[in-house]
Design an enzyme around this catalytic site. Structure first.
Site, PDB file in Angstrom:
ATOM      1  N   LYS A 156     -19.878 -27.962 -21.165  1.00 53.79           N
ATOM      2  CA  LYS A 156     -19.671 -29.303 -20.635  1.00 53.79           C
ATOM      3  C   LYS A 156     -18.662 -30.011 -21.541  1.00 53.79           C
ATOM      4  O   LYS A 156     -19.002 -30.512 -22.609  1.00 53.79           O
ATOM      5  CB  LYS A 156     -21.000 -30.076 -20.615  1.00 53.79           C
TER       6      LYS A 156
ATOM      7  N   GLU B 283     -22.677 -30.257 -35.022  1.00 51.39           N
ATOM      8  CA  GLU B 283     -21.589 -30.685 -35.908  1.00 51.39           C
ATOM      9  C   GLU B 283     -21.352 -32.149 -35.583  1.00 51.39           C
ATOM     10  O   GLU B 283     -20.815 -32.481 -34.534  1.00 51.39           O
ATOM     11  CB  GLU B 283     -20.343 -29.817 -35.671  1.00 51.39           C
TER      12      GLU B 283
ATOM     13  N   CYS C  59     -13.892 -35.899 -37.281  1.00 52.00           N
ATOM     14  CA  CYS C  59     -15.181 -36.089 -37.957  1.00 52.00           C
ATOM     15  C   CYS C  59     -15.060 -36.017 -39.464  1.00 52.00           C
ATOM     16  O   CYS C  59     -15.895 -36.566 -40.189  1.00 52.00           O
ATOM     17  CB  CYS C  59     -16.189 -35.071 -37.444  1.00 52.00           C
TER      18      CYS C  59
ATOM     19  N   GLU D 173     -19.319 -44.713 -39.153  1.00 50.68           N
ATOM     20  CA  GLU D 173     -18.139 -43.943 -38.741  1.00 50.68           C
ATOM     21  C   GLU D 173     -17.329 -44.750 -37.737  1.00 50.68           C
ATOM     22  O   GLU D 173     -17.837 -45.131 -36.675  1.00 50.68           O
ATOM     23  CB  GLU D 173     -18.566 -42.610 -38.135  1.00 50.68           C
TER      24      GLU D 173
END
Length: 500
Positions: free
Chosen positions: A184, A260, A294, A393
């Site tokens: 997906k 992750e 990331c 973040e």
């Protein structure tokens, strides 16, 4: 799939062919540079996911189960060859989806084949071990060995920032181990995954149903994939918040998961560092990819003795960054991938200023560029490690520069975060570098470099940055299960009530 001029219209890719979605609804895909819609894909539903999982199960129990390690290697090599023959096309598709520089996407596409060839080699050598055990009797003994077997159907959900690379990090080891795959992709960047599936179907001997792609929204197709009883393993790259939900769902079903997740990575500059090299490395860590990675080095810790000199050089470099069309090879920073993310980034800059940070450079949308997704490379100073911009973040080109006095202080500051994905250390004192490598709580530490990756080197984080590892031989372990086998060679089961 159909294409008219520059417009693409794809369907789902299930069981080796493009098929219409069950709902008939579609999702527009736009070019972040100017907002133009250039492709549409189906809005996948639970029904579509169910079809894809069924196809993957049939392939796993059927034709794919007949492919041994050498045959899987041959298929993975074929995938690598197909990528090598279409790198320019795939790179452009990636850029048109997410607005990242075409030269960065080209570099990613040029390296992707290395992953498939590497894991193809591991597939050929995949095996267990023979284990010495105590002899059972004078007439013979026990033989014990292990087998490495595939898990079954892998459900993978990937993000929009490096779509095919992050798919490859999951798909290559999963196929090498003998699993099948339901993918997906992000609803923002589904086109390259569908084109990649088409290339695999056209140019390889991968059986139908082994690789399936169902685009759609996370709350619909993504949730259906996570909750599907026919999925034996989940792999996800994305936010920590969503990762927690996926881990919870996997825990309820007792299936393995690789996550992750996010990061708030420290990039630490000591007084002994080569200043020009360090500035370039910090720019690479936060402004390359428009900060949409990331591992972004978003917390820049600088020794107080060189803080002002560093900030001057850093802001000067930020001012020189060339923003523009990401398809232009001269562009150094493209737009944020979509408007909602732009608004998120801009809100963090405003929040930082409200909490006492100073915008040393950037923070605004340039007036001379099209679309609504550009933001200047942004340098924040007067930042405290407890401010929101240093805790959460941002996923955009925003660097928070924080001074430190000594090694012990910066280790405490670097580790004072919920995350633990990556870190950078800039110093010419290698003893100091070795101490920092040991003391920093992160899954990856670069010394005098940043954002380097390889198919051979494990990638993953500590704490809220995830579970498991991608890349390297360690990634293959995420897609196999171990079976222990015992043989009694003595023919003597004289005491049925003893153990062993």
């Amino acid at each position: 799939m159909s294409q008219t001029d520059d417009d693409y219209e794809y369907d789902l890719f299930v069981d080796g062919a493009f098929r219409p979605g069950a709902s008939g609804d579609r999702i527009d895909v736009s070019f972040p540079y100017d907002g133009t819609v250039w492709a549409t894909v189906p809005r996948g539903t639970a029904t579509d996911v169910d079809r894809a999982v069924a196809a993957a199960r049939d392939a796993f129990e059927g034709p794919w189960s007949e492919f041994g390690g050498s045959e899987r290697r041959r298929v993975l090599d074929q995938i690598a060859d197909a990528i090598d023959a279409h790198t320019e096309e795939l790179a452009e598709l990636e850029t048109r989806q997410n607005g990242k520089l075409v030269r960065e996407m080209r570099g990613q596409m040029e390296s992707l084949s290395d992953w498939y060839r590497y894991y193809g080699g591991l597939a050929e050598d995949l095996g267990g071990r023979t284990i010495p055990v105590e002899n059972k009797s004078e007439t013979g003994g026990m033989l014990a060995y292990t087998r490495k077997e595939p898990l079954g159907v892998v459900g993978a959900i990937t993000p929009w920032n490096s779509p095919l690379m992050l798919t490859t990090w999951k798909l290559a080891p999963a196929l090498a181990a003998g699993n099948t795959f339901v993918h997906k992709p992000s609803e923002e960047t589904p086109v390259s995954a569908l084109r990649f599936a088409e290339l695999v179907a056209q140019h390889t001997d991968l059986p139908d149903g082994v690789y399936n792609v169902v685009p759609g929204h996370g709350t619909e197709a993504g949730a259906a994939l996570v909750d599907h009883e026919g999925v034996d393993k989940l792999a996800f790259t994305g936010s920590t918040t969503v990762g927690r939900d996926i881990a919870s769902a996997a825990g309820e079903r007792l299936i393995p998961v690789t996550l992750e997740l996010g990061g708030k990575s420290p990039n630490i500059v000591f007084e002994s560092a080569d200043l020009e090299n360090a500035v370039n490395g910090v720019v690479k860590g936060i402004f390359a990819a428009t900060g949409q990675t990331c591992v972004a080095g978003s917390r820049v810790f600088v020794h107080e003795s060189i803080h002002d000199e560093f900030v001057d050089a850093f802001t000067e470099r930020a001012a020189d960054v060339t923003l523009g069309n990401p398809l232009d090879p001269e562009t150094q920073m493209g737009p944020v991938a979509f408007r909602d993310q732009w608004e998120t980034v801009r809100s963090y800059v405003e929040r930082g200023a409200e909490e006492g940070a100073t915008v040393a450079f950037g923070g605004d949308r340039p007036d001379d560029l099209p679309g609504e997704c550009f933001i200047e490379p942004t340098v924040l100073v007067d930042v405290d490690n407890d401010m929101t911009v240093a805790r959460e973040e941002i996923f955009g080109p925003v660097a928070s520069v924080i001074p430190f006095a000594d090694e012990d202080e910066v280790v405490d500051l670097a580790n004072d975060t919920d995350y633990g994905l990556a870190a950078g250390v800039w110093t010419e004192d290698m003893r100091q570098a070795n101490r920092l490598v040991e003391r920093i709580d992160a899954g990856m530490v670069w010394v005098n470099e940043y954002r380097a990756v390889s198919h051979k080197v494990p990638f993953g984080g500590y704490k809220d940055s995830g579970i498991g590892r991608e890349n390297g031989a360690e990634a293959l372990d995420e897609y196999v299960q171990t079976k222990s086998v015992w043989y009694d060679q003595s023919g003597d089961v004289s005491d049925p009530f003893s153990l062993g």
